[in-house]
Design a protein around this motif. Structure first.
Motif, PDB file in Angstrom:
ATOM      1  N   PHE A 173       1.214  -1.362   0.243  1.00 37.04           N
ATOM      2  CA  PHE A 173       0.132   0.561   0.448  1.00 37.04           C
ATOM      3  C   PHE A 173       0.861   1.103   0.128  1.00 37.04           C
ATOM      4  N   ASP A 174       0.261   2.185  -0.682  1.00 36.67           N
ATOM      5  CA  ASP A 174       0.935   3.898  -0.528  1.00 36.67           C
ATOM      6  C   ASP A 174       0.360   4.198   0.256  1.00 36.67           C
ATOM      7  N   ARG A 175       0.856   5.332   1.338  1.00 36.04           N
ATOM      8  CA  ARG A 175       0.205   5.771   2.008  1.00 36.04           C
ATOM      9  C   ARG A 175       0.463   7.263   2.454  1.00 36.04           C
ATOM     10  N   LEU A 176      -0.269   7.962   1.548  1.00 32.06           N
ATOM     11  CA  LEU A 176      -0.128   9.328   1.134  1.00 32.06           C
ATOM     12  C   LEU A 176      -1.656  10.066   2.066  1.00 32.06           C
ATOM     13  N   GLY A 177      -0.427  10.491   3.452  1.00 32.76           N
ATOM     14  CA  GLY A 177      -1.500  11.109   3.825  1.00 32.76           C
ATOM     15  C   GLY A 177      -2.702  10.092   4.878  1.00 32.76           C
ATOM     16  N   ARG A 178      -4.189  10.653   4.734  1.00 32.21           N
ATOM     17  CA  ARG A 178      -5.457   9.729   5.280  1.00 32.21           C
ATOM     18  C   ARG A 178      -5.244   8.530   4.053  1.00 32.21           C
ATOM     19  N   GLU A 179      -4.836   8.997   2.901  1.00 31.24           N
ATOM     20  CA  GLU A 179      -4.764   7.770   0.977  1.00 31.24           C
ATOM     21  C   GLU A 179      -4.317   7.323   1.398  1.00 31.24           C
ATOM     22  N   ILE A 180      -5.392   5.966   1.264  1.00 31.91           N
ATOM     23  CA  ILE A 180      -4.425   4.627   1.127  1.00 31.91           C
ATOM     24  C   ILE A 180      -4.889   3.947  -0.223  1.00 31.91           C
ATOM     25  N   GLY A 181      -3.214   3.611  -1.020  1.00 34.17           N
ATOM     26  CA  GLY A 181      -3.571   3.022  -2.540  1.00 34.17           C
ATOM     27  C   GLY A 181      -2.686   1.759  -2.692  1.00 34.17           C
ATOM     28  N   LEU A 182      -3.343   0.910  -3.763  1.00 39.28           N
ATOM     29  CA  LEU A 182      -2.955  -0.690  -4.033  1.00 39.28           C
ATOM     30  C   LEU A 182      -1.161  -0.053  -4.717  1.00 39.28           C
ATOM     31  N   THR A 183      -0.243  -0.938  -4.487  1.00 44.11           N
ATOM     32  CA  THR A 183       0.973   0.149  -4.652  1.00 44.11           C
ATOM     33  C   THR A 183       1.377  -1.551  -5.993  1.00 44.11           C
ATOM     34  N   GLU A 184       1.574  -1.188  -6.870  1.00 43.88           N
ATOM     35  CA  GLU A 184       1.878  -2.511  -8.561  1.00 43.88           C
ATOM     36  C   GLU A 184       1.764  -3.369  -7.754  1.00 43.88           C
ATOM     37  N   ALA A 185       2.355  -3.863  -6.843  1.00 43.87           N
ATOM     38  CA  ALA A 185       2.336  -4.749  -6.545  1.00 43.87           C
ATOM     39  C   ALA A 185       0.956  -5.637  -5.472  1.00 43.87           C
ATOM     40  N   GLY A 186       0.673  -4.809  -4.749  1.00 40.51           N
ATOM     41  CA  GLY A 186      -0.785  -4.760  -4.233  1.00 40.51           C
ATOM     42  C   GLY A 186      -1.711  -5.366  -5.222  1.00 40.51           C
ATOM     43  N   ARG A 187      -1.352  -4.723  -6.507  1.00 41.71           N
ATOM     44  CA  ARG A 187      -2.184  -4.926  -7.492  1.00 41.71           C
ATOM     45  C   ARG A 187      -2.535  -6.529  -7.862  1.00 41.71           C
ATOM     46  N   ALA A 188      -1.339  -6.550  -8.191  1.00 39.72           N
ATOM     47  CA  ALA A 188      -0.899  -7.504  -8.695  1.00 39.72           C
ATOM     48  C   ALA A 188      -1.317  -8.862  -7.478  1.00 39.72           C
ATOM     49  N   LEU A 189      -1.172  -8.812  -6.573  1.00 38.80           N
ATOM     50  CA  LEU A 189      -1.295  -9.660  -5.299  1.00 38.80           C
ATOM     51  C   LEU A 189      -2.932  -9.823  -5.341  1.00 38.80           C
ATOM     52  N   LEU A 190      -4.057  -8.538  -5.788  1.00 43.54           N
ATOM     53  CA  LEU A 190      -5.145  -8.467  -5.056  1.00 43.54           C
ATOM     54  C   LEU A 190      -6.780 -10.272  -5.399  1.00 43.54           C
ATOM     55  N   PRO A 191      -6.098 -10.200  -6.892  1.00 43.81           N
ATOM     56  CA  PRO A 191      -6.232 -10.905  -7.933  1.00 43.81           C
ATOM     57  C   PRO A 191      -6.478 -12.398  -7.590  1.00 43.81           C
ATOM     58  N   ARG A 192      -4.963 -13.274  -6.558  1.00 42.68           N
ATOM     59  CA  ARG A 192      -4.054 -14.073  -6.346  1.00 42.68           C
ATOM     60  C   ARG A 192      -4.830 -14.049  -4.715  1.00 42.68           C
ATOM     61  N   ALA A 193      -4.842 -12.782  -4.045  1.00 37.99           N
ATOM     62  CA  ALA A 193      -5.348 -13.563  -2.721  1.00 37.99           C
ATOM     63  C   ALA A 193      -7.247 -13.621  -2.705  1.00 37.99           C
ATOM     64  N   TYR A 194      -8.052 -13.156  -3.823  1.00 34.61           N
ATOM     65  CA  TYR A 194      -9.377 -13.814  -3.055  1.00 34.61           C
ATOM     66  C   TYR A 194      -9.281 -15.500  -3.664  1.00 34.61           C
ATOM     67  N   GLN A 195      -8.169 -15.365  -4.950  1.00 34.55           N
ATOM     68  CA  GLN A 195      -8.496 -16.899  -5.298  1.00 34.55           C
ATOM     69  C   GLN A 195      -7.841 -17.644  -4.191  1.00 34.55           C
TER      70      GLN A 195
END
Length: 296
Positions: A48-70
């Motif tokens: 995750f990128d933590r920019l102040g109060r904003e949270i966003g997935l990094t490239e690695a996070g976006r790659a992990l998410l569908p595999r995490a669901y799986q």
């Protein structure tokens, strides 16, 4: 890979915050942060990128998410398959349904189900049909009873249960009711209250107008049919409602040659092993089938 850490990762990705994930998982925010730190250390990447109060997935996070669901879905699927071997109807059944169906169609079925299968813990989620659809696609619900999508996803199996005719309605004193024979073009001139633009019901009605080259005058929108009925009954606008909701508060606007209808039923993921509890509930639903014969 620690499943608790993986569930925390999914919860943050879906809620968009550590605090939201903590509320979902009934954990403190420091506990959630610790789980993510452990997962990032294990994978040696930042998720995750933590920019102040904003949270966003990094490239690695976006790659992990569908595999995490799986990973989670495969483990849940394995657990259900093993539990089914004993033939018992027990455990937890996560059932998603729309507010309208939950109020007007499901109560007798739920009553019969809970009496027949007291060992099943029902987790009922009241959601818009479109949201419930996504819950099935992502494996967060096992079964959903909803307004069926006109064009279902290839991984979704749909079963129609109820034929649900839709009627054009207005307040009894509305000009559309008292002016004799009315056409769709006449209706399009008056303000309407519609289900939200993302809903399956909205698309059904919108397509009817588009087929005749018309644009309805949508003044307001809400996803709750009970709210739409109230707005219609006090004369604010016309709308389209399920025939089962009509009473003396609203009047039907007959349109010669036009009859809208939608299908209500249940959906499930084609690649998911169903629990015995889900199969038992599906059997109750299948016994209710009136599509395409008897009007609801």
């Amino acid at each position: 890979m620690d499943l608790a850490n993986l569930n925390a990762f999914i919860a943050i990705a879906e809620t968009g915050s550590f605090s939201g994930a903590g509320e979902r998982l009934h954990l403190t925010q420091p506990a959630i942060s610790k789980r993510i730190a452990g997962l990032e250390q294990q994978l040696n990447v930042r998720l995750f990128d933590r920019l102040g109060r904003e949270i966003g997935l990094t490239e690695a996070g976006r790659a992990l998410l569908p595999r995490a669901y799986q990973i989670i879905n495969v483990l849940d699927d394995t657990r259900r398959a093993l539990t089914n071997l004993n033939g018992e109807v027990s455990g937890r059944l996560t059932l998603a349904t729309s507010h309208h169906i939950g109020l007007h169609r499901l109560p007798p079925l739920l009553r019969a189900f809970t009496r027949r299968y007291p060992q099943v813990a029902l987790d009922i989620q009241f959601l818009d049909s479109e949201v419930a659809y996504e819950e099935i696609l992502h494996g967060r619900a096992e079964l959903a009873v909803i307004t069926l999508a006109p064009e279902p996803h290839s991984l979704i199996r749909t079963s129609a249960v109820w034929d649900d005719p839709l009627d054009f309605v207005a307040a009894p004193e509305h000009p559309l009711v008292s002016n004799g024979q009315i056409s769709l073009a006449d209706i399009a001139l008056h303000p309407a209250v519609f289900p939200g633009g993302n809903t399956f019901t909205h698309h059904i009605v919108q397509r009817l107008f588009e087929a005749q080259g018309l644009t309805p005058n949508i003044a307001m929108s809400t996803n709750y049919l009970e709210t739409i009925k109230m707005m219609v009954s006090i004369g604010l606008a016309w709308s389209v409602l399920p025939r089962t909701m009509l009473d003396d508060q609203v009047a039907r606007i007959p349109l010669p040659g036009i009859q809208l209808r939608r299908q209500l039923g249940y959906i499930l993921h084609t690649e998911r092993t169903l629990s015995n509890a889900a199969r038992a509930f599906m059997a109750l639903l299948d016994a209710q089938v009136d599509w395409p014969g008897n009007p609801a």
